[in-house]
Design a protein around this motif. Structure first.
Motif, mmCIF file in Angstrom:
data_model
loop_
_atom_site.group_PDB
_atom_site.id
_atom_site.type_symbol
_atom_site.label_atom_id
_atom_site.label_comp_id
_atom_site.label_asym_id
_atom_site.label_seq_id
_atom_site.Cartn_x
_atom_site.Cartn_y
_atom_site.Cartn_z
ATOM 1 N N TYR A 45 0.656 -1.266 -0.151
ATOM 2 C CA TYR A 45 0.158 0.009 0.041
ATOM 3 C C TYR A 45 0.928 1.114 -0.137
ATOM 4 O O TYR A 45 2.142 1.102 0.603
ATOM 5 C CB TYR A 45 -0.989 0.081 1.459
ATOM 6 N N PRO A 46 0.320 2.494 -0.319
ATOM 7 C CA PRO A 46 0.995 3.486 -0.263
ATOM 8 C C PRO A 46 1.169 3.858 1.375
ATOM 9 O O PRO A 46 0.215 3.436 2.165
ATOM 10 C CB PRO A 46 0.033 4.689 -0.748
ATOM 11 N N GLU A 47 2.236 4.278 1.863
ATOM 12 C CA GLU A 47 2.577 4.095 3.298
ATOM 13 C C GLU A 47 1.481 4.832 3.964
ATOM 14 O O GLU A 47 0.903 6.020 3.551
ATOM 15 C CB GLU A 47 4.017 5.004 3.230
ATOM 16 N N GLY A 48 1.151 4.187 4.922
ATOM 17 C CA GLY A 48 0.043 5.166 6.106
ATOM 18 C C GLY A 48 -1.413 4.760 5.276
ATOM 19 O O GLY A 48 -2.260 4.975 6.165
ATOM 20 N N GLU A 49 -1.671 4.251 4.174
ATOM 21 C CA GLU A 49 -2.903 3.821 3.656
ATOM 22 C C GLU A 49 -3.720 2.863 4.456
ATOM 23 O O GLU A 49 -4.795 2.816 4.760
ATOM 24 C CB GLU A 49 -2.855 3.558 2.190
ATOM 25 N N PHE A 50 -2.702 1.712 4.786
ATOM 26 C CA PHE A 50 -3.299 0.768 5.644
ATOM 27 C C PHE A 50 -2.792 1.172 7.149
ATOM 28 O O PHE A 50 -1.809 1.514 7.567
ATOM 29 C CB PHE A 50 -2.723 -0.538 5.486
ATOM 30 N N ARG A 51 -4.204 1.258 7.899
ATOM 31 C CA ARG A 51 -3.914 1.735 9.382
ATOM 32 C C ARG A 51 -3.382 0.352 10.255
ATOM 33 O O ARG A 51 -4.221 -0.533 10.267
ATOM 34 C CB ARG A 51 -5.061 2.213 10.051
ATOM 35 N N THR A 52 -2.230 0.408 10.800
ATOM 36 C CA THR A 52 -1.829 -0.195 11.607
ATOM 37 C C THR A 52 -2.125 0.072 13.020
ATOM 38 O O THR A 52 -2.285 1.167 13.323
ATOM 39 C CB THR A 52 -0.347 -0.487 11.614
#
Length: 119
Positions: A45-52
């Protein structure tokens, strides 16, 4: 003095694809869930698009030649419990995955190969 093997490695094909994806989408990240949909496929994913969050573990910050920033490789804790004794090798194969990973339009998909730690 022994050198510990990295927890996550990239094949040359994965490095080449990540350079291409970085140029098109900016900073990147991986997440591998333990869910039913593509649970064994790392999703890019683009960095930060998937919330961890608290249910995820950062296994590695991958340095890729030609990419300005490291690429984080996250895994759900439940999946990590199963793979804890394993070195993950991110590879690329032909075919489309079933998810929202950035490589899908390229006609390829990321795939995990693995080795037991210590081998």
């Amino acid at each position: 003095m022994t050198t510990e093997a990295p927890r996550v490695e990239l094949t040359p094909a994965a490095v080449e694809l990540l350079r291409k994806l970085r140029a098109a989408h900016g900073p990147l990240m991986f997440h591998q869930s333990g869910g039913c949909c593509d649970g064994s496929a790392p999703m890019c994913y683009p960095e930060g698009e998937f919330r961890t969050g608290d249910s995820d573990v950062l296994l590695a910050s991958l340095a890729v030649d030609g990419v300005a920033e490291p690429i984080g490789f996250w895994m759900s804790k439940s999946q990590y419990e199963v793979w804890a004794h394993t070195r993950l090798i991110v590879d690329v194969v032909e075919g489309r995955g079933g998810g929202f990973s950035l490589e899908a339009p390229e006609g390829v998909r990321f795939l995990i190969r693995s080795r037991m730690l210590g081998t």
